[in-house]
Design an enzyme around this catalytic site. Structure first.
Site, short mmCIF file in Angstrom:
data_model
loop_
_atom_site.label_atom_id
_atom_site.label_comp_id
_atom_site.label_asym_id
_atom_site.label_seq_id
_atom_site.Cartn_x
_atom_site.Cartn_y
_atom_site.Cartn_z
N ASP A 21 27.07 42.36 34.11
CA ASP A 21 27.07 41.65 35.40
C ASP A 21 28.49 41.16 35.68
OD1 ASP A 21 26.78 39.99 37.56
OD2 ASP A 21 25.03 38.93 36.77
N TYR B 119 32.55 37.64 53.74
CA TYR B 119 32.59 39.00 53.14
C TYR B 119 33.92 39.66 53.51
CZ TYR B 119 31.53 43.95 52.40
OH TYR B 119 31.58 45.26 52.00
N GLY B 120 34.27 39.63 54.80
CA GLY B 120 35.52 40.25 55.26
C GLY B 120 36.73 39.60 54.60
N ALA B 121 36.69 38.26 54.47
CA ALA B 121 37.83 37.56 53.85
C ALA B 121 37.98 37.97 52.39
CB ALA B 121 37.64 36.05 53.96
N ASN C 127 34.44 48.83 42.09
CA ASN C 127 33.54 49.17 43.19
C ASN C 127 32.42 48.15 43.39
OD1 ASN C 127 31.96 51.12 45.05
ND2 ASN C 127 30.57 50.83 43.32
N LYS D 274 37.19 40.85 51.12
CA LYS D 274 37.72 42.23 51.07
C LYS D 274 39.18 42.26 51.56
CE LYS D 274 34.08 44.48 49.51
NZ LYS D 274 34.13 45.25 48.26
#
Ligand code: NAP
Length: 245
Positions: free
Chosen positions: A56, A147-149, A83, A151
């Protein structure tokens, strides 16, 4: 890719699964990780070069566990594919401290710790790291801000690590657009109906008018890791049917 030893986190589904299979079909040895043994075993059973490890990424100890397993198997590591990812669909006011921290723990901290644990071995092999980011990392979207931040952070890390680790280790990223996988009902936590609505909506936002399939993405991950593309580093490649333009 013969004699290449590859770690793919989140190798039991979607993009990671396709990546593991493509590396294996090209002759590489592949160690895949994930939390569920049954889905890991399903992929490992597809090719004799693939070995499964339950790990994990939320557990900081998993970084050393994964690297030690790879060294026990092969004594050498050539490629790390970060990934495994976490998602969060939420308006800003509803996002809790725990949700935000859990998201960054996987997408940023775990990728960093695994890269750190792998560095001496990647230096020795003159290997490479491929991070899996997201179109949302540079195409802001409501309810996907954290989430965008996370990535966007991984994109930055890709570029900064490429400078820090050159000339020994190349570091690149593939930034997928909307791709068919387990992500919408898995990491994004949507119901089947919500996932179908999002899929329809996203299709219209993609200039090439179709969602991706995992092999659209894995092809580029494998290519960036291939020693034959050895003059490319610090790049974040959009593979998204034009979605992020
Ligand atoms: N699909 C898209 O549209 C899309 C677009 C942009 C970016 N991405 C990125 O692509 C990557 C792969 O996603 P996917 O679309 O292929 O999703 P997926 O089909 O849901 O696969 C996710 C994989 O990661 C593993 N995983 C999740 N949490 C983990 C953890 N804490 N520790 C270890 N393994 C974990 C899952 O296995 P277990 O659940 O068994 O742990 C599974 O193997 C992610 O980083 C995602 O952000 C996807």
């Amino acid at each position: 890719m013969k004699n290449q030893n590859v770690i793919v986190t989140g190798g039991s589904s979607g993009i990671g699964r396709a990546t593991a299979l493509e590396f294996a079909q090209k002759g590489a040895n592949v160690l895949i990780t994930g939390r569920r043994l049954s889905s890991l075993e399903e992929v490992a059973n597809q090719h004799e070069n693939i070995v499964a490890l339950v790990a994990d990424s939320a557990d900081p100890a998993s970084a050393n566990l994964i690297v030690e397993k790879a060294l026990t198997l092969w004594g050498k590591i050539d490629v790390l594919v970060n990934n495994a990812g976490a998602g969060l669909v939420s308006p800003l006011e509803a996002a809790t401290e725990k949700q935000i921290n859990d998201l960054f723990a996987i997408n940023v901290t775990a990728s960093s710790l695994l890269a750190t644990a792998a560095i001496p071995h990647l230096r020795a092999s003159k290997g490479s790291i491929v991070n899996v980011t997201s179109a949302i990392g540079h195409k802001p979207s409501p309810h996907l801000s954290h989430y965008g931040a996370s990535k966007a952070a991984l994109e930055y890390l890709t570029r900064a690590w490429s400078l820090e680790l050159a000339p020994d280790i190349r570091v690149n990223a593939v930034s997928p657009g909307p791709t068919d996988s387990g992500a919408l009902t898995g990491m994004m936590g949507l119901s089947e109906e919500q996932a179908q609505a999002v899929q329809e909506q996203e299709k219209d936002m993609i200039p090439l008018k179709r969602r991706g399939v995992p092999e659209d993405i894995s092809r580029w991950i494998v290519m960036l890791a291939d020693p034959e593309t050895a003059w490319v580093t610090g790049q974040v490649i959009d593979v998204d049917g034009g979605f992020a333009i």
